[in-house]
Motif scaffolding. Structure first.
Motif, PDB file in Angstrom:
ATOM      1  N   GLN A 210      41.960  29.031  35.455  1.00 34.08           N
ATOM      2  CA  GLN A 210      41.954  28.510  36.285  1.00 34.08           C
ATOM      3  C   GLN A 210      41.061  27.870  36.900  1.00 34.08           C
ATOM      4  OE1 GLN A 210      45.928  25.853  36.948  1.00 34.08           O
ATOM      5  NE2 GLN A 210      44.566  24.912  38.966  1.00 34.08           N
ATOM      6  N   TYR A 211      40.735  29.702  37.620  1.00 34.91           N
ATOM      7  CA  TYR A 211      39.796  29.737  38.475  1.00 34.91           C
ATOM      8  C   TYR A 211      38.513  30.132  38.102  1.00 34.91           C
ATOM      9  CZ  TYR A 211      43.047  28.608  41.745  1.00 34.91           C
ATOM     10  OH  TYR A 211      44.128  27.538  42.943  1.00 34.91           O
ATOM     11  N   ASN A 212      37.882  29.864  36.745  1.00 34.79           N
ATOM     12  CA  ASN A 212      37.220  30.671  36.241  1.00 34.79           C
ATOM     13  C   ASN A 212      36.862  32.533  36.507  1.00 34.79           C
ATOM     14  OD1 ASN A 212      35.340  30.064  34.073  1.00 34.79           O
ATOM     15  ND2 ASN A 212      33.170  29.428  35.767  1.00 34.79           N
ATOM     16  N   ALA A 213      37.444  33.012  35.980  1.00 40.36           N
ATOM     17  CA  ALA A 213      37.332  34.374  36.940  1.00 40.36           C
ATOM     18  C   ALA A 213      37.367  35.395  35.228  1.00 40.36           C
ATOM     19  CB  ALA A 213      38.362  35.213  38.187  1.00 40.36           C
ATOM     20  N   THR A 214      36.897  36.606  35.839  1.00 40.91           N
ATOM     21  CA  THR A 214      36.616  36.845  34.865  1.00 40.91           C
ATOM     22  C   THR A 214      38.353  38.621  34.757  1.00 40.91           C
ATOM     23  OG1 THR A 214      34.477  37.767  34.304  1.00 40.91           O
ATOM     24  CG2 THR A 214      35.561  39.680  33.985  1.00 40.91           C
ATOM     25  N   ALA A 215      38.799  38.373  33.615  1.00 41.54           N
ATOM     26  CA  ALA A 215      40.154  39.107  33.588  1.00 41.54           C
ATOM     27  C   ALA A 215      40.392  39.717  32.761  1.00 41.54           C
ATOM     28  CB  ALA A 215      41.122  38.084  34.302  1.00 41.54           C
ATOM     29  N   GLY A 216      41.377  39.788  32.003  1.00 43.64           N
ATOM     30  CA  GLY A 216      42.791  40.443  30.912  1.00 43.64           C
ATOM     31  C   GLY A 216      42.036  41.666  30.346  1.00 43.64           C
ATOM     32  N   ASN A 217      41.797  41.937  29.157  1.00 45.39           N
ATOM     33  CA  ASN A 217      41.031  42.591  28.529  1.00 45.39           C
ATOM     34  C   ASN A 217      39.146  42.922  28.754  1.00 45.39           C
ATOM     35  OD1 ASN A 217      43.400  44.357  27.494  1.00 45.39           O
ATOM     36  ND2 ASN A 217      43.477  43.132  25.575  1.00 45.39           N
ATOM     37  N   PRO A 218      39.415  44.119  29.322  1.00 48.70           N
ATOM     38  CA  PRO A 218      39.343  45.620  29.254  1.00 48.70           C
ATOM     39  C   PRO A 218      39.905  45.700  31.063  1.00 48.70           C
ATOM     40  CG  PRO A 218      37.019  45.884  29.692  1.00 48.70           C
ATOM     41  CD  PRO A 218      37.348  44.368  29.454  1.00 48.70           C
ATOM     42  N   TYR A 219      40.333  44.906  31.406  1.00 50.92           N
ATOM     43  CA  TYR A 219      40.661  44.862  33.206  1.00 50.92           C
ATOM     44  C   TYR A 219      41.828  44.716  33.462  1.00 50.92           C
ATOM     45  CZ  TYR A 219      35.303  43.766  34.246  1.00 50.92           C
ATOM     46  OH  TYR A 219      34.547  43.307  34.438  1.00 50.92           O
ATOM     47  N   ILE A 220      42.992  45.475  32.284  1.00 48.63           N
ATOM     48  CA  ILE A 220      44.316  45.372  32.124  1.00 48.63           C
ATOM     49  C   ILE A 220      44.815  46.709  31.739  1.00 48.63           C
ATOM     50  CG2 ILE A 220      47.312  45.003  31.850  1.00 48.63           C
ATOM     51  CD1 ILE A 220      45.579  41.714  30.857  1.00 48.63           C
ATOM     52  N   ARG A 221      45.522  47.325  33.294  1.00 46.87           N
ATOM     53  CA  ARG A 221      45.864  48.983  32.642  1.00 46.87           C
ATOM     54  C   ARG A 221      47.742  49.288  32.648  1.00 46.87           C
ATOM     55  NH1 ARG A 221      40.938  48.778  31.225  1.00 46.87           N
ATOM     56  NH2 ARG A 221      39.663  51.162  31.448  1.00 46.87           N
ATOM     57  N   HIS A 222      47.961  49.585  31.879  1.00 52.21           N
ATOM     58  CA  HIS A 222      49.860  49.643  31.679  1.00 52.21           C
ATOM     59  C   HIS A 222      49.608  50.958  32.680  1.00 52.21           C
ATOM     60  CE1 HIS A 222      50.721  45.883  29.413  1.00 52.21           C
ATOM     61  NE2 HIS A 222      49.723  46.217  28.442  1.00 52.21           N
ATOM     62  N   CYS A 223      50.806  51.399  33.434  1.00 50.88           N
ATOM     63  CA  CYS A 223      51.101  52.258  34.127  1.00 50.88           C
ATOM     64  C   CYS A 223      52.725  52.570  34.256  1.00 50.88           C
ATOM     65  CB  CYS A 223      50.700  52.508  35.693  1.00 50.88           C
ATOM     66  SG  CYS A 223      48.896  51.460  36.114  1.00 50.88           S
ATOM     67  N   ASP A 224      53.157  54.250  34.188  1.00 44.48           N
ATOM     68  CA  ASP A 224      54.175  54.335  33.815  1.00 44.48           C
ATOM     69  C   ASP A 224      55.209  54.769  34.999  1.00 44.48           C
ATOM     70  OD1 ASP A 224      53.778  56.602  34.594  1.00 44.48           O
ATOM     71  OD2 ASP A 224      54.166  57.511  32.406  1.00 44.48           O
ATOM     72  N   TYR A 225      54.817  54.338  36.382  1.00 45.31           N
ATOM     73  CA  TYR A 225      55.223  54.055  37.631  1.00 45.31           C
ATOM     74  C   TYR A 225      55.346  55.596  37.697  1.00 45.31           C
ATOM     75  CZ  TYR A 225      57.443  49.299  37.463  1.00 45.31           C
ATOM     76  OH  TYR A 225      57.588  48.070  37.043  1.00 45.31           O
ATOM     77  N   THR A 226      54.592  56.341  37.400  1.00 42.77           N
ATOM     78  CA  THR A 226      54.345  57.884  38.016  1.00 42.77           C
ATOM     79  C   THR A 226      52.746  57.554  39.144  1.00 42.77           C
ATOM     80  OG1 THR A 226      52.993  59.069  36.269  1.00 42.77           O
ATOM     81  CG2 THR A 226      55.189  58.830  36.285  1.00 42.77           C
ATOM     82  N   ASN A 227      52.933  58.928  40.172  1.00 41.63           N
ATOM     83  CA  ASN A 227      51.817  58.579  40.937  1.00 41.63           C
ATOM     84  C   ASN A 227      50.739  59.536  40.292  1.00 41.63           C
ATOM     85  OD1 ASN A 227      53.438  57.533  42.594  1.00 41.63           O
ATOM     86  ND2 ASN A 227      53.031  59.764  43.776  1.00 41.63           N
ATOM     87  N   GLU A 228      50.531  59.803  39.321  1.00 39.27           N
ATOM     88  CA  GLU A 228      49.552  60.802  38.135  1.00 39.27           C
ATOM     89  C   GLU A 228      49.080  59.929  37.537  1.00 39.27           C
ATOM     90  OE1 GLU A 228      52.475  63.535  40.420  1.00 39.27           O
ATOM     91  OE2 GLU A 228      52.947  61.317  38.456  1.00 39.27           O
ATOM     92  N   ASN A 229      49.776  59.223  36.862  1.00 41.05           N
ATOM     93  CA  ASN A 229      49.341  58.218  35.450  1.00 41.05           C
ATOM     94  C   ASN A 229      48.495  57.235  36.397  1.00 41.05           C
ATOM     95  OD1 ASN A 229      50.053  55.438  33.585  1.00 41.05           O
ATOM     96  ND2 ASN A 229      49.189  56.915  32.606  1.00 41.05           N
ATOM     97  N   THR A 230      49.445  56.707  37.426  1.00 36.44           N
ATOM     98  CA  THR A 230      48.816  55.611  37.787  1.00 36.44           C
ATOM     99  C   THR A 230      47.012  55.477  38.941  1.00 36.44           C
ATOM    100  OG1 THR A 230      50.666  54.628  39.161  1.00 36.44           O
ATOM    101  CG2 THR A 230      49.304  54.092  39.976  1.00 36.44           C
ATOM    102  N   ILE A 231      47.114  56.737  39.292  1.00 34.74           N
ATOM    103  CA  ILE A 231      45.395  57.409  39.459  1.00 34.74           C
ATOM    104  C   ILE A 231      44.793  57.769  38.376  1.00 34.74           C
ATOM    105  CG2 ILE A 231      44.116  59.328  40.604  1.00 34.74           C
ATOM    106  CD1 ILE A 231      46.795  60.245  41.985  1.00 34.74           C
ATOM    107  N   LEU A 232      44.917  57.956  37.118  1.00 28.78           N
ATOM    108  CA  LEU A 232      44.424  57.935  35.706  1.00 28.78           C
ATOM    109  C   LEU A 232      44.102  56.348  36.120  1.00 28.78           C
ATOM    110  CD1 LEU A 232      45.740  60.756  34.571  1.00 28.78           C
ATOM    111  CD2 LEU A 232      43.901  61.355  35.598  1.00 28.78           C
ATOM    112  N   GLN A 233      44.896  55.275  35.546  1.00 23.94           N
ATOM    113  CA  GLN A 233      45.014  54.053  34.984  1.00 23.94           C
ATOM    114  C   GLN A 233      43.943  53.469  36.481  1.00 23.94           C
ATOM    115  OE1 GLN A 233      45.059  53.502  32.648  1.00 23.94           O
ATOM    116  NE2 GLN A 233      47.236  54.776  31.451  1.00 23.94           N
ATOM    117  N   THR A 234      44.107  53.848  37.295  1.00 24.10           N
ATOM    118  CA  THR A 234      42.570  53.459  38.954  1.00 24.10           C
ATOM    119  C   THR A 234      41.776  53.923  38.596  1.00 24.10           C
ATOM    120  OG1 THR A 234      45.222  53.160  40.080  1.00 24.10           O
ATOM    121  CG2 THR A 234      42.563  52.726  41.023  1.00 24.10           C
TER     122      THR A 234
END
Length: 340
Positions: A210-234
């Motif tokens: 709606q606001y004409n911003a860039t989003a979606g793949n490759p900007y989505i990362r799935h995390c498993d709720y662990t700190n280690e995985n979240t850091i890697l995904q970020t």
């Protein structure tokens, strides 16, 4: 001479299984293997087993107890939810038995079996991150056990649900980042099977479109709720040729390690990347920078969940399933404010 009545001890001895297994099989409990259940019922019929009526009445007696199964009580959201659920239940004259799955599907199924053995009259359940198969819940529905799903739910027929408007909440959070000047919006999501996460992704994508911003793949990362995985995904997300300048995180539990990862990479929040999250945990107001987060009405959700469950317990044959959707509020703090 009068024949001695057949007992469950006789059935257990003939089949070489425990008395408790025979008892659970005769009550059609879900943890008993179907072949074992068939063998018990077949032999009971052959021996003309007649259950002890007094014992049967005791089994059917009211326990005034409900079961609550939550993903992880170390998460503030779920510990606060438990406090409100327990308070609402006690106000209605019910006690609670609590189990946590630690985000494990197997522990979720075992917890359900344990609570069923404790003869709970109903169940409040928030699904684990690993739960992608809902047969264990559907079996309980078929048996007539009152169930209400809260927060993390699934599309299961005849089950009441209490949720927030995840799509609208994510839409507003994403729109806020765009209004702050962000042009490329990343999303740190939960595990792919999690319905709540997917609903928030839909809201995020809708706002970006709606606001004409860039989003979606490759900007989505799935995390498993662990700190280690979240850091890697970020770090993976921020290493893109054109990294996002705004990020929506599915929960504060993911936002905290994500902020740490950005700091380690030398990024300044919100100057380099603005961040919005969900759950509004108390520490969000004291984090540095303070974290913008979507607040969910935990007490109201819990009260409604208990109300729906007790209505099913008291009037099991008259009430259809319901889905109650609550609004949220975006609490804006330093992590997303670029236009000061």
């Amino acid at each position: 001479m009068k024949n001695t009545p057949v007992t469950i001890k006789d059935i257990a001895r003939k089949l070489n299984i425990s008395i408790s297994t025979v008892s659970r099989a005769l009550r059609d409990m879900p943890e008993i293997h179907p072949e074992t259940r068939k063998a018990v019922i077949r032999l009971a019929e052959e021996l003309d087993y007649q259950p002890n009526q007094l014992a049967k009445n005791l089994v059917k007696s009211r326990t005034k107890t409900i079961g609550i199964i939550l993903p992880n009580l170390s998460y503030h959201f779920f510990s606060a939810m438990l406090n409100s659920l327990e308070e609402a239940a006690m106000q209605a004259g019910y006690s609670v038995l609590v189990a946590q799955t630690n985000e494990s599907y197997m522990r979720e199924t075992v917890s359900i079996q344990n609570l069923m053995r404790s003869q709970v009259e109903g169940l409040i359940l928030s699904l684990s991150r690993d739960t992608a198969n809902f047969n264990h819940v559907e079996r309980l529905v078929k048996k007539g056990l009152p169930i209400v799903l809260i927060d993390r739910t699934a599309d299961i027929a005849s089950v009441s649900k209490v949720i927030v408007d995840n799509r609208m909440a994510a839409f507003k959070a994403t729109a806020h980042l765009i209004e702050q000047g962000c042009q490329r919006i990343g999303f740190l999501a939960g595990p792919a099977p999690l319905a709540l996460s997917n609903e928030r992704i839909e809201g995020y994508l809708s706002a970006a479109m709606q606001y004409n911003a860039t989003a979606g793949n490759p900007y989505i990362r799935h995390c498993d709720y662990t700190n280690e995985n979240t850091i890697l995904q970020t770090l993976s997300l921020m290493s893109l040729p054109q990294p996002p300048d705004g990020i929506v995180a599915i929960s504060d539990r993911i936002a905290y390690p994500a902020l740490y990862a950005m700091q380690q990479k030398g990024l300044v929040v919100p100057r380099d990347v603005a961040v919005v999250s969900f759950n509004n945990e108390p520490v969000s107001a004291y984090f540095s920078p303070t974290l913008s987060s979507v607040n969910q009405p935990i007490t109201e959700m819990a009260t409604e969940t208990v109300r729906l469950l007790l209505n099913q317990i008291e009037s099991p044959e008259t009430l259809p399933s319901e889905t109650k959707v609550f609004d949220t509020q975006l609490i804006i703090r330093e992590s997303s404010l670029r236009n000061k």
